[in-house]
Design a protein around this motif. Structure first.
Motif, PDB file in Angstrom:
ATOM      1  N   VAL A 159       0.868  -1.177   0.000  1.00  0.00           N
ATOM      2  CA  VAL A 159       0.000   0.000   0.000  1.00  0.00           C
ATOM      3  C   VAL A 159       0.905   1.226   0.000  1.00  0.00           C
ATOM      4  N   ASP A 160       0.728   2.130  -0.964  1.00  0.00           N
ATOM      5  CA  ASP A 160       1.617   3.294  -0.944  1.00  0.00           C
ATOM      6  C   ASP A 160       1.331   4.182   0.268  1.00  0.00           C
ATOM      7  N   VAL A 161       0.065   4.473   0.534  1.00  0.00           N
ATOM      8  CA  VAL A 161      -0.315   5.312   1.676  1.00  0.00           C
ATOM      9  C   VAL A 161      -1.504   4.657   2.376  1.00  0.00           C
ATOM     10  N   GLY A 162      -1.363   4.359   3.655  1.00  0.00           N
ATOM     11  CA  GLY A 162      -2.478   3.755   4.396  1.00  0.00           C
ATOM     12  C   GLY A 162      -1.979   2.813   5.461  1.00  0.00           C
ATOM     13  N   GLY A 163      -2.450   1.560   5.432  1.00  0.00           N
ATOM     14  CA  GLY A 163      -2.101   0.592   6.458  1.00  0.00           C
ATOM     15  C   GLY A 163      -2.028  -0.811   5.900  1.00  0.00           C
ATOM     16  N   GLY A 164      -1.702  -1.768   6.769  1.00  0.00           N
ATOM     17  CA  GLY A 164      -1.560  -3.149   6.363  1.00  0.00           C
ATOM     18  C   GLY A 164      -2.858  -3.916   6.539  1.00  0.00           C
ATOM     19  N   PHE A 165      -3.078  -4.888   5.655  1.00  0.00           N
ATOM     20  CA  PHE A 165      -4.230  -5.766   5.777  1.00  0.00           C
ATOM     21  C   PHE A 165      -3.969  -7.036   4.975  1.00  0.00           C
ATOM     22  N   VAL A 166      -4.856  -8.015   5.135  1.00  0.00           N
ATOM     23  CA  VAL A 166      -4.724  -9.312   4.469  1.00  0.00           C
ATOM     24  C   VAL A 166      -6.054  -9.673   3.831  1.00  0.00           C
ATOM     25  N   GLU A 167      -5.983 -10.259   2.639  1.00  0.00           N
ATOM     26  CA  GLU A 167      -7.159 -10.801   1.955  1.00  0.00           C
ATOM     27  C   GLU A 167      -6.948 -12.300   1.779  1.00  0.00           C
ATOM     28  N   LEU A 168      -7.975 -13.091   2.052  1.00  0.00           N
ATOM     29  CA  LEU A 168      -7.873 -14.551   2.043  1.00  0.00           C
ATOM     30  C   LEU A 168      -8.971 -15.174   1.188  1.00  0.00           C
ATOM     31  N   THR A 169      -8.647 -16.281   0.533  1.00  0.00           N
ATOM     32  CA  THR A 169      -9.674 -17.049  -0.167  1.00  0.00           C
ATOM     33  C   THR A 169     -10.384 -18.013   0.766  1.00  0.00           C
ATOM     34  N   HIS A 170      -9.814 -18.273   1.945  1.00  0.00           N
ATOM     35  CA  HIS A 170     -10.413 -19.160   2.939  1.00  0.00           C
ATOM     36  C   HIS A 170     -10.319 -18.478   4.304  1.00  0.00           C
ATOM     37  N   ASP A 171     -11.272 -18.750   5.160  1.00  0.00           N
ATOM     38  CA  ASP A 171     -11.183 -18.249   6.523  1.00  0.00           C
ATOM     39  C   ASP A 171     -10.162 -19.075   7.297  1.00  0.00           C
ATOM     40  N   LEU A 172      -9.202 -18.394   7.914  1.00  0.00           N
ATOM     41  CA  LEU A 172      -8.190 -19.047   8.738  1.00  0.00           C
ATOM     42  C   LEU A 172      -8.227 -18.397  10.119  1.00  0.00           C
ATOM     43  N   PRO A 173      -8.981 -18.944  11.048  1.00  0.00           N
ATOM     44  CA  PRO A 173      -9.037 -18.354  12.382  1.00  0.00           C
ATOM     45  C   PRO A 173      -7.649 -18.205  12.984  1.00  0.00           C
ATOM     46  N   GLY A 174      -7.402 -17.049  13.568  1.00  0.00           N
ATOM     47  CA  GLY A 174      -6.109 -16.760  14.163  1.00  0.00           C
ATOM     48  C   GLY A 174      -5.279 -15.758  13.389  1.00  0.00           C
ATOM     49  N   VAL A 175      -5.607 -15.531  12.097  1.00  0.00           N
ATOM     50  CA  VAL A 175      -4.811 -14.597  11.291  1.00  0.00           C
ATOM     51  C   VAL A 175      -4.901 -13.180  11.855  1.00  0.00           C
ATOM     52  N   ALA A 176      -6.105 -12.743  12.230  1.00  0.00           N
ATOM     53  CA  ALA A 176      -6.269 -11.371  12.711  1.00  0.00           C
ATOM     54  C   ALA A 176      -5.431 -11.107  13.952  1.00  0.00           C
ATOM     55  N   GLN A 177      -5.382 -12.079  14.861  1.00  0.00           N
ATOM     56  CA  GLN A 177      -4.588 -11.895  16.081  1.00  0.00           C
ATOM     57  C   GLN A 177      -3.097 -11.827  15.767  1.00  0.00           C
ATOM     58  N   ARG A 178      -2.645 -12.685  14.867  1.00  0.00           N
ATOM     59  CA  ARG A 178      -1.215 -12.691  14.516  1.00  0.00           C
ATOM     60  C   ARG A 178      -0.839 -11.414  13.773  1.00  0.00           C
ATOM     61  N   LEU A 179      -1.724 -10.949  12.891  1.00  0.00           N
ATOM     62  CA  LEU A 179      -1.474  -9.693  12.186  1.00  0.00           C
ATOM     63  C   LEU A 179      -1.389  -8.537  13.179  1.00  0.00           C
ATOM     64  N   ALA A 180      -2.309  -8.507  14.153  1.00  0.00           N
ATOM     65  CA  ALA A 180      -2.310  -7.431  15.152  1.00  0.00           C
ATOM     66  C   ALA A 180      -1.020  -7.424  15.947  1.00  0.00           C
TER      67      ALA A 180
END
Length: 441
Positions: A159-180
């Motif tokens: 992202v040139d200006v903004g923040g980090g995020f993730v897009e997934l083709t499958h739900d993987l519980p735990g990704v949001a916590q690890r990203l945070a």
């Protein structure tokens, strides 16, 4: 680009039994597409760097991942995994951005040297389907996906200006916590409402589910991402795909989920600004265009300009409460994070267009020199809005790459926990004419 390949070759020379480097294709400009493979496991992981020409951090990230996979048995032998790291999917486009890569890292320098091809020339997309993929870079990636049948695939974006995020083709519980955790440790803002995912399901803070594929016309493909994509091509093999975004200039407000006191007023302001900027850029384009006959490769530079100018009026109308029509898809609830992201997106389109026009005007020489002062003034003012109005601050490359690597490793671990392979034909929402939301960041 040359340094990236040289560093990969040096790593292979140092660890020849555990690392391999092979050419898996050739770009339109004759540049080799190099794949660095680490480990000897039966389960294949594929990581694609540089799918967008202006997003270079993935190159640093794949080298970091290679070093970690060599050093940590849990990522290779114990996981029965081989890491396949494509150093850059669009090396020709990446070379066009080298004017800002040596620094200083300022917004003005970045946008004045910005290049990204038109939407139909971006190698991750399949506008005519996989069977009719036209770009050699795209065909090389498709062949690699079919050869490896990876259990995990990751596309590295910036992202040139903004923040980090993730897009997934499958739900993987735990990704949001690890990203945070990674974001907090490294001081990376999480983008809680990126424009790219405006209508997509949210799996957790800054984690989004890529929705079932669908088709649309060109304008929809550009603004709502309705084209086929290499992200979903290996879905038939049970592949989990992650798109990992790392910001270059961070904006704290993109993770402010508090209510906005006047969301409609803010939407009107953002839409009004985008319409005004578009009119200015259309007039400048009309003045430059007649002088480009002798400019080498002018058509390739004009393609993204025309794309951006095509979609801007529709974007402004889709955001403006006064032009929203009954029956159209309503905007989701808009907090400060989403409204900030929309404002950044509108300005991004304008700045990218101005930067491309600036390069064309310089290449045209004296015939278009009168346009340069106006473009310089616009670029300076719009960059100041990012810096002063949004608080955009440069994030050092090492931190960008470390954040991206940590998120990739988290998704790799979670995707590798034995999720059953999924049949493409048995998945709801699939049809022979598949199309996936196209990533516009």
């Amino acid at each position: 680009m040359d340094e990236l390949a040289a560093r990969a070759a040096a790593l292979v020379a140092r660890r020849p039994r555990d690392a391999r480097l092979r050419r898996v294709g050739t770009s339109r400009g004759g540049t080799p597409l190099w794949l660095l493979s680490v480990g000897h496991g039966s389960r294949q992981a594929l990581v694609v760097a540089g799918p967008h020409a202006n997003e270079p951090v993935g190159g640093a990230t794949v080298l970091r991942l290679a070093e970690r996979a060599l050093a940590d048995p849990r990522l290779g032998e114990q996981a029965d995994a081989t890491w396949n790291l494509l150093l850059c999917l669009d090396p020709d486009g990446a070379r066009r951005n080298e004017g800002w890569l040596s620094g200083p890292y300022t917004l003005g320098r970045y946008f004045r040297h910005f290049f990204r091809p038109g939407f139909l020339e971006q190698p991750e997309w399949l506008p005519d389907g996989a069977e009719r993929a036209a770009l050699p870079e795209t065909r090389a990636l498709l062949h690699l996906q079919d050869e490896l049948r990876p259990f995990f695939q990751c596309s590295l974006h910036g992202v040139d200006v903004g923040g980090g995020f993730v897009e997934l083709t499958h739900d993987l519980p735990g990704v949001a916590q690890r990203l945070a955790q990674a974001a907090a440790r490294l001081g990376i803002p999480r983008e809680l409402g990126p424009y790219d995912t405006l209508y997509w399901p949210t799996l957790g803070p800054a984690v989004y589910r890529i929705p079932p594929p669908r088709r649309g016309d060109l304008a929809a493909a550009i603004t709502e991402a309705a084209v086929e994509s290499t992200w979903f091509h290996p879905h038939r093999y049970g592949t989990v795909t992650a798109v990992v975004e790392a910001p270059m200039w961070g904006v704290p407000a993109v993770e402010d989920g508090s209510p906005h006191p006047d969301a409609d007023g803010e939407l009107r302001a953002v839409s009004r600004t985008l319409r005004r900027d578009t009119r200015l850029l259309e007039a400048l384009t009309a003045r430059i265009r007649p002088h480009l006959a002798a400019v080498p490769d002018a058509a390739r530079m004009l393609a993204p300009v025309d794309d951006y100018l095509l979609v801007c009026p529709g974007l402004a109308d889709s955001w403006d409460p006064d032009t929203y029509e009954a029956g159209e898809r309503p905007l989701p609830p808009l907090d400060r994070a989403r409204l900030t992201a929309l404002g950044i997106s509108g300005r991004r389109v304008a700045l990218r267009t101005a930067g491309l026009l600036h390069q064309l005007a310089r290449a045209a020489g004296s015939a278009a020199s009168g346009v340069l002062p106006e473009l310089d003034a616009l670029i300076d003012a719009w960059c100041a809005d990012y810096h002063d109005g949004h608080g955009a601050r440069w994030i050092p490359v090492a931190r960008q790459a470390e954040y991206q690597a940590r998120v990739v490793l988290a998704v790799f671990e979670l995707a590798g926990r034995g999720a059953p392979a999924r049949s493409r034909s048995g998945d709801s929402g699939w049809s022979p004419g598949t199309a996936v939301p196209m990533h516009t960041e």
